[in-house]
Scaffold this motif. Structure first.
Motif, PDB file in Angstrom:
ATOM      1  N   ASN A  60      -9.169   4.378   0.213  1.00  0.00           N
ATOM      2  CA  ASN A  60      -8.914   5.786  -0.120  1.00  0.00           C
ATOM      3  C   ASN A  60      -9.807   6.713   0.694  1.00  0.00           C
ATOM      4  OD1 ASN A  60      -6.890   5.263  -1.970  1.00  0.00           O
ATOM      5  ND2 ASN A  60      -8.309   5.093  -3.679  1.00  0.00           N
ATOM      6  N   LYS A  87       3.507  12.399   1.835  1.00  0.00           N
ATOM      7  CA  LYS A  87       3.233  11.279   0.922  1.00  0.00           C
ATOM      8  C   LYS A  87       3.693   9.997   1.606  1.00  0.00           C
ATOM      9  CE  LYS A  87       2.861  13.657  -3.237  1.00  0.00           C
ATOM     10  NZ  LYS A  87       1.677  13.630  -3.994  1.00  0.00           N
ATOM     11  N   ILE A  88       2.825   8.996   1.622  1.00  0.00           N
ATOM     12  CA  ILE A  88       3.191   7.715   2.215  1.00  0.00           C
ATOM     13  C   ILE A  88       2.995   6.620   1.178  1.00  0.00           C
ATOM     14  CG2 ILE A  88       2.590   8.446   4.550  1.00  0.00           C
ATOM     15  CD1 ILE A  88       0.041   6.768   4.295  1.00  0.00           C
ATOM     16  N   GLN A  89       3.708   5.531   1.377  1.00  0.00           N
ATOM     17  CA  GLN A  89       3.543   4.353   0.536  1.00  0.00           C
ATOM     18  C   GLN A  89       2.948   3.250   1.392  1.00  0.00           C
ATOM     19  OE1 GLN A  89       7.030   3.147  -1.543  1.00  0.00           O
ATOM     20  NE2 GLN A  89       7.169   5.023  -2.731  1.00  0.00           N
ATOM     21  N   VAL A  90       1.964   2.567   0.827  1.00  0.00           N
ATOM     22  CA  VAL A  90       1.288   1.509   1.548  1.00  0.00           C
ATOM     23  C   VAL A  90       1.620   0.181   0.889  1.00  0.00           C
ATOM     24  CG1 VAL A  90      -0.948   0.608   2.262  1.00  0.00           C
ATOM     25  CG2 VAL A  90      -0.587   3.070   2.170  1.00  0.00           C
ATOM     26  N   ASN A  91       2.151  -0.737   1.680  1.00  0.00           N
ATOM     27  CA  ASN A  91       2.405  -2.089   1.202  1.00  0.00           C
ATOM     28  C   ASN A  91       1.166  -2.918   1.545  1.00  0.00           C
ATOM     29  OD1 ASN A  91       3.097  -4.898   1.276  1.00  0.00           O
ATOM     30  ND2 ASN A  91       5.258  -4.319   1.265  1.00  0.00           N
ATOM     31  N   ARG A 123       2.042   2.757  12.510  1.00  0.00           N
ATOM     32  CA  ARG A 123       3.091   2.937  11.496  1.00  0.00           C
ATOM     33  C   ARG A 123       3.762   4.308  11.579  1.00  0.00           C
ATOM     34  NH1 ARG A 123       6.197   0.546   7.617  1.00  0.00           N
ATOM     35  NH2 ARG A 123       6.155   1.651   5.655  1.00  0.00           N
TER      36      ARG A 123
END
Length: 128
Positions: A60, A87-91, A123
């Motif tokens: 973070n 806003k992003i999503q992290v796998n 990414r």
């Protein structure tokens, strides 16, 4: 009343001292981060582990630093290192696979923030 004032002063002084102590610690390498992350199972109970919470905190903080760099670059009219959506999503599995693909000698020279910066650039490249 005096005890209450003393307690407030003690808490305030401790809060002031905490950032100084954090600054004195050397930055952890990406290799150390990845080594610890590889030991944590990727399941719903992982966040019960103190080491997983520590890694999440480091991640973070890295995202916060990189977000500031991106905003500063845009404000200065420069192309930022990455161009993510708001806003992003992290796998976690994909992120860890990316980090593990970086050769160990290079990871040993990178900070955790450098690793996340490289992942963001890969990414979310800036077009144009």
């Amino acid at each position: 009343m005096i005890r209450r004032i003393a307690l407030i002063l003690a808490v305030g002084l401790a809060a002031l001292g905490a950032p100084v102590a954090a600054l004195a610690q050397p930055a952890r390498t990406l290799d150390a981060f990845v080594t610890e992350a590889n030991r944590i199972p990727l399941n719903p109970t992982a966040m019960l582990r103190p080491s997983a919470r520590r890694l999440a905190g480091e991640a973070n903080e890295a995202f916060r630093v990189i977000g500031g760099e991106i905003r500063a670059a845009r404000a200065a009219g420069r192309t930022p290192v990455a161009c993510p959506a708001d806003k992003i999503q992290v796998n976690p599995r994909q992120l860890l696979a990316f980090f593990n693909a970086i050769p160990q000698p290079r990871r040993a020279r990178m900070s955790v923030t450098d690793g996340f910066r490289a992942w963001m650039a890969d990414r979310y490249p800036c077009r144009g």
